[in-house]
Design an enzyme around this catalytic site. Structure first.
Site, PDB file in Angstrom:
ATOM      1  N   ALA A  38       0.843  -1.209   0.000  1.00 21.32           N
ATOM      2  CA  ALA A  38       0.000   0.000   0.000  1.00 21.32           C
ATOM      3  C   ALA A  38       0.874   1.253   0.000  1.00 21.32           C
ATOM      4  CB  ALA A  38      -0.920  -0.007   1.218  1.00 21.32           C
ATOM      5  N   ASN A  64       4.766  -6.752   6.168  1.00 22.39           N
ATOM      6  CA  ASN A  64       3.948  -7.962   5.978  1.00 22.39           C
ATOM      7  C   ASN A  64       3.930  -8.377   4.510  1.00 22.39           C
ATOM      8  OD1 ASN A  64       3.088  -8.918   8.440  1.00 22.39           O
ATOM      9  ND2 ASN A  64       1.183  -7.745   8.475  1.00 22.39           N
ATOM     10  N   ALA A  68       4.273 -12.252   2.293  1.00 23.54           N
ATOM     11  CA  ALA A  68       3.024 -12.831   1.791  1.00 23.54           C
ATOM     12  C   ALA A  68       3.349 -13.973   0.839  1.00 23.54           C
ATOM     13  CB  ALA A  68       2.194 -11.758   1.092  1.00 23.54           C
ATOM     14  N   GLY A  70       0.768 -16.768  -0.310  1.00 22.71           N
ATOM     15  CA  GLY A  70      -0.315 -17.297  -1.148  1.00 22.71           C
ATOM     16  C   GLY A  70      -0.469 -16.579  -2.463  1.00 22.71           C
ATOM     17  N   GLY A  71      -0.713 -15.275  -2.412  1.00 27.75           N
ATOM     18  CA  GLY A  71      -0.818 -14.576  -3.664  1.00 27.75           C
ATOM     19  C   GLY A  71      -1.767 -13.402  -3.669  1.00 27.75           C
ATOM     20  N   GLU A 135      -7.675 -21.109  -3.040  1.00 28.64           N
ATOM     21  CA  GLU A 135      -7.513 -20.968  -1.589  1.00 28.64           C
ATOM     22  C   GLU A 135      -8.892 -21.035  -0.953  1.00 28.64           C
ATOM     23  OE1 GLU A 135      -5.102 -17.600  -0.461  1.00 28.64           O
ATOM     24  OE2 GLU A 135      -3.299 -18.528  -1.244  1.00 28.64           O
ATOM     25  N   HIS A 252      -4.627 -17.429  11.316  1.00 26.43           N
ATOM     26  CA  HIS A 252      -4.322 -18.335  10.199  1.00 26.43           C
ATOM     27  C   HIS A 252      -4.165 -19.742  10.759  1.00 26.43           C
ATOM     28  CE1 HIS A 252      -2.561 -20.078   6.645  1.00 26.43           C
ATOM     29  NE2 HIS A 252      -2.748 -18.956   5.982  1.00 26.43           N
ATOM     30  N   ARG A 298     -11.185 -19.642   7.060  1.00 21.05           N
ATOM     31  CA  ARG A 298     -10.068 -19.744   8.011  1.00 21.05           C
ATOM     32  C   ARG A 298     -10.503 -19.868   9.459  1.00 21.05           C
ATOM     33  NH1 ARG A 298      -5.676 -15.506   5.503  1.00 21.05           N
ATOM     34  NH2 ARG A 298      -5.256 -16.900   3.765  1.00 21.05           N
ATOM     35  N   HIS A 359      -2.886 -13.443  12.410  1.00 23.84           N
ATOM     36  CA  HIS A 359      -2.410 -13.248  11.035  1.00 23.84           C
ATOM     37  C   HIS A 359      -2.752 -11.887  10.438  1.00 23.84           C
ATOM     38  CE1 HIS A 359      -1.161 -14.472   7.056  1.00 23.84           C
ATOM     39  NE2 HIS A 359      -2.375 -14.337   6.554  1.00 23.84           N
ATOM     40  N   ARG A 394     -11.554 -11.802   6.362  1.00 24.84           N
ATOM     41  CA  ARG A 394     -10.994 -11.514   5.043  1.00 24.84           C
ATOM     42  C   ARG A 394     -10.896 -12.787   4.196  1.00 24.84           C
ATOM     43  NH1 ARG A 394      -5.732 -11.830   3.053  1.00 24.84           N
ATOM     44  NH2 ARG A 394      -5.030 -12.367   5.149  1.00 24.84           N
TER      45      ARG A 394
HETATM   46  C1  SIN Z   1      -1.576 -17.630   2.812  1.00 27.11           C
HETATM   47  O1  SIN Z   1      -0.757 -17.755   1.911  1.00 27.11           O
HETATM   48  O2  SIN Z   1      -2.165 -18.574   3.322  1.00 27.11           O
HETATM   49  C2  SIN Z   1      -1.861 -16.267   3.324  1.00 27.11           C
HETATM   50  C3  SIN Z   1      -2.501 -15.475   2.295  1.00 27.11           C
HETATM   51  C4  SIN Z   1      -3.425 -14.484   2.918  1.00 27.11           C
HETATM   52  O3  SIN Z   1      -3.395 -14.273   4.117  1.00 27.11           O
HETATM   53  O4  SIN Z   1      -4.255 -13.962   2.195  1.00 27.11           O
END
Ligand code: SIN
Length: 536
Positions: A38, A64, A68, A70-71, A135, A252, A298, A359, A394
């Site tokens: 950001a 953070n 990261a 996941g994506g 995901e 998480h 989650r 998380h 989220r």
């Molecule tokens: C993850 O890779 O599990 C985290 C991705 C996220 O928090 O959106």
């Protein structure tokens, strides 16, 4: 919804003595606080219009974002549509998302991702096209990633390089923002602490963009790096910003559990590619908790893990990837594979011990669609902001997307301040604390007490009694009289820990990431609304 609940609390305004007439001052058009996605994305935009300074409290890029894995969720895959991504986000948000903000994020997110690609972001490809993974709680494969599980690092690399090309943008690293400077309801920059020479200084700006990231270091166990101590939330709150949805902290489900070692994220994408969760007895348990099994939201997976470890009286559960192709998973998750192998775990042959960790903060500094806060000249974006896109929970991989979209929006708003006159009185602003403050506290011990209290009493599963105990503990402390970066951080952690505990106590229901064992059900009649705190 218009029936939000509002509360005010006494809170110290500034946490250090200062006299601006005696400090070294830098003047700029735009000040950006924070060096994650950001921050850099807003600096790139602001830098097109005026002199911009981006400051980070640690080395440049430490954020953070950098970690990261996941994506980035983006509705670009064949068969996917903006409306599907919007629907998934609203569902995850459990009734508290701002639908218009979600649409903005999902729609504009496509342009922001295309732009990143045009700036050289090397997202993973399949048959020469972007590769999309799955995901939790997504109805489509829509998560793009880079170098397998290093999406944040790639995003950060590209943004830093792009920002560095601008002659208008200067970076100042290792400058800690102690407080925002406000005068007559407008923000004019910030007071900084320079740890190297133990001195205060100031940056006076026509507009300030707060992009200072998350806060999960206030918990004993977290996926976040050490810098995530919630400074942005605390300085905004002390400056008079409205803080909303602070009870919604996302935990998480899968961070590496090695006794004595900091938790390390094992991306949800690992489950997206087929990993399953098993308990101490080797039994797969998620299908008993949710129809989506390992890809349930989650909060559901996190509570299931707590239930399983309680049932089996063990410290962790395990991710099992042994049924997946060994070469595929090592190539797909090189960072995770390497980290695990440092602990003697071969992810293709061994079970990976995992536990739940704090998380992401869904709430934060309340903003509108243009990233404006209730203080003129102050804009917020990224995790520190609450734009309304996450609601009570989220959706995975929406955070980098939010940072990119609202980073641009914050800068576009800030640009409207380019012609404001900075009043002369700013340059002689001073603040003197009361002198009878107690300063006998051992800040390191107190930091650990905050983290333990948050983990044990304001954690994954909450109840009235424990929340009241946490609040009573925090209420014993007010102004800590900090005098070094790590001490300023502890003051910030205390200020926001109180807000989270109080918001969690007020919300007498369970929704999204906020789970109350004494109010285990969602109560739409009374609680389909936001809780907002501000300094009295
Ligand atoms: C993850 O890779 O599990 C985290 C991705 C996220 O928090 O959106």
């Amino acid at each position: 919804m218009n029936n939000d609940l509002r509360f005010t609390r006494q809170c110290v305004r500034y946490i250090a003595n200062f006299d601006l007439s005696e400090l070294s001052i830098i003047k700029t058009d735009f000040l950006v606080i924070g060096g994650g996605a950001a921050g850099f994305r807003s600096a790139i935009e602001a830098g097109k219009h005026g002199k911009t300074i981006l400051i980070t409290k640690d080395k440049l890029g430490e954020s953070n974002t950098l970690y990261a894995q996941g994506g980035i969720a983006v509705a670009k895959n064949a068969g996917d549509q903006v409306i599907f991504h919007v629907e998934d986000t609203l569902k995850a948000g459990d009734g508290l998302c701002d639908e218009v903000a979600v649409k903005v994020m999902v729609e504009e997110g496509i342009d922001r991702v295309d732009e990143l690609v045009s700036w050289g972001a090397d997202f993973d490809k399949h048959d020469n096209k972007l590769a999309f993974t799955m995901e939790a709680a997504h109805s489509q494969r829509r998560i793009i990633h880079a170098k397998g599980d290093a999406t944040g690092a790639e995003t950060e690399r590209v943004l830093i390089r792009k920002a560095s090309e601008s002659n208008n943008i200067n970076f100042l690293d290792r400058k800690f923002v102690v407080d925002l400077i406000t005068f007559e309801d407008r923000c004019y920059g910030a007071i900084l602490w320079d740890e190297e020479n133990s001195r205060l200084s100031a940056i006076i700006a026509k507009a300030t963009i707060l992009a200072a990231g998350g806060l999960c270091q206030i918990y004993r166990h977290t996926s976040n790096p050490e810098v995530a101590t919630g400074d942005g939330y605390a300085i905004a709150y002390r400056a008079g910003c409205e803080m909303t949805d602070m009870e919604f902290v996302q935990f998480h489900p899968t961070t590496l559990y090695v006794q004595g070692a900091p938790r390390f994220l094992i991306s949800e994408a690992v489950r997206g590619e087929g990993a399953i969760l098993v308990n101490e007895n080797g039994e797969r348990f998620m299908p008993f908790y949710h129809e989506l099994a390992e890809l349930a939201p989650r909060d559901v997976v996190s509570r299931a893990i707590v239930a399983e470890t309680t049932k089996t009286n063990t410290k962790c559960v395990y991710l099992d990837l042994r049924h997946l192709d060994a070469d595929f998973i090592k190539n797909r998750f090189p960072t995770i594979s390497e980290k695990c192998s440092n602990y003697g775990i071969d992810i293709s042959k061994d079970l990976i011990p995992v536990q739940v960790s704090a998380h992401f903060m869904m709430g934060g500094v309340k903003t509108n669609l243009n990233a404006e806060t209730n203080i003129k000249g102050l804009y917020a974006c990224g995790e520190v902001a609450c734009t309304g896109v996450h609601g009570a929970n989220r959706l995975a991989s929406n955070s980098l997307l939010e940072s990119l979209v609202f980073g641009v929006r914050a800068a576009k708003s800030a640009v409207n301040d380019i012609d404001i006159e900075i009043p002369n009185s700013i340059f002689s602003l001073k603040y003197k604390r009361e002198e009878n403050l107690s300063s006998n506290i051992d800040f390191n011990v107190f930091r650990a007490s905050i983290q333990d209290t948050m983990w044990e009493k304001v954690g994954i599963i909450r109840n009235k009694e424990q929340l009241e105990e946490a609040i009573a503990f925090f209420d014993q402390y007010g102004d800590l009289n900090p005098k070094a970066r790590s001490n300023f951080e502890v003051q910030n952690m205390l200020d926001i820990a109180k807000l989270i505990a109080e918001s969690a106590l007020i919300r007498e229901e369970s929704r999204g990431a906020h789970y109350r064992s004494d109010y285990p059900y969602q109560d739409n009649d009374n609680w389909n609304r936001h809780i907002i705190f501000a300094r009295a």
